[in-house]
Motif scaffolding. Structure first.
Motif, short mmCIF file in Angstrom:
data_model
loop_
_atom_site.label_atom_id
_atom_site.label_comp_id
_atom_site.label_asym_id
_atom_site.label_seq_id
_atom_site.Cartn_x
_atom_site.Cartn_y
_atom_site.Cartn_z
N GLU A 147 0.15 4.89 -13.52
CA GLU A 147 -0.75 3.75 -13.72
C GLU A 147 0.02 2.45 -13.89
N LEU A 148 1.14 2.51 -14.58
CA LEU A 148 1.96 1.32 -14.79
C LEU A 148 2.59 0.85 -13.47
N ASP A 149 3.11 1.78 -12.69
CA ASP A 149 3.69 1.42 -11.39
C ASP A 149 2.65 0.80 -10.47
N ILE A 150 1.48 1.38 -10.44
CA ILE A 150 0.40 0.85 -9.60
C ILE A 150 0.00 -0.54 -10.08
N LYS B 159 0.83 -1.21 0.00
CA LYS B 159 0.00 0.00 0.00
C LYS B 159 0.86 1.26 0.00
N THR B 160 1.98 1.22 0.71
CA THR B 160 2.91 2.36 0.73
C THR B 160 3.51 2.57 -0.65
N ARG B 161 3.90 1.49 -1.32
CA ARG B 161 4.46 1.60 -2.67
C ARG B 161 3.45 2.17 -3.65
N ILE B 162 2.19 1.82 -3.49
CA ILE B 162 1.15 2.37 -4.36
C ILE B 162 1.00 3.87 -4.09
N GLY B 163 1.01 4.26 -2.82
CA GLY B 163 0.93 5.68 -2.48
C GLY B 163 2.10 6.48 -3.01
N ILE B 164 3.29 5.93 -2.92
CA ILE B 164 4.48 6.59 -3.45
C ILE B 164 4.39 6.71 -4.96
N ALA B 165 3.91 5.67 -5.62
CA ALA B 165 3.78 5.70 -7.09
C ALA B 165 2.78 6.77 -7.51
N LYS B 166 1.72 6.97 -6.75
CA LYS B 166 0.72 7.99 -7.08
C LYS B 166 1.30 9.39 -7.02
N VAL B 167 2.29 9.60 -6.16
CA VAL B 167 2.84 10.92 -5.95
C VAL B 167 4.09 11.18 -6.77
#
Length: 99
Positions: free
Chosen positions: A31-34, A17-25
């Motif tokens: 979208e690819l990172d998520i 979940k942290t990696r997804i949050g970092i990718a969003k910012v």
């Protein structure tokens, strides 16, 4: 009291979940990172088709070469940093399905 396995699984899910949050910012390829993190998460089930489809679209021959290189690099990075067999397995499935 929670067992060691339960705490470890909760920690791994929190890391995802942290990696997804970092990718969003912080990512140029949000979208690819998520999709990569969600396709290679710590849940013991096959990756969802929609996430693999995004990875597949990024690595298609008709796509930009920068997307292909970034996707391969991101999957390789995820694979090299993990100690979890689940993430390794999901990464390999995602990379095989996208090739």
């Amino acid at each position: 009291m929670a067992t060691w396995k339960t705490l470890k699984k909760a920690y791994e899910i929190l890391k995802d979940k942290t990696r997804i949050g970092i990718a969003k910012v912080h990512s140029n390829f949000k979208e690819l990172d998520i999709a990569i993190v969600k396709a290679t998460n710590h849940v013991e089930c096959p990756p969802e088709e929609r996430h693999v489809r995004k990875i597949f679209a990024a690595t298609s021959v008709s796509g930009p070469h920068a997307d292909i290189a970034y996707c391969i690099q991101a999957l390789a990075k995820r694979l090299s940093k993990t100690g979890s067999w689940i993430v390794t397995h999901s990464s390999l499935i995602s990379s095989l399905l996208s090739s």
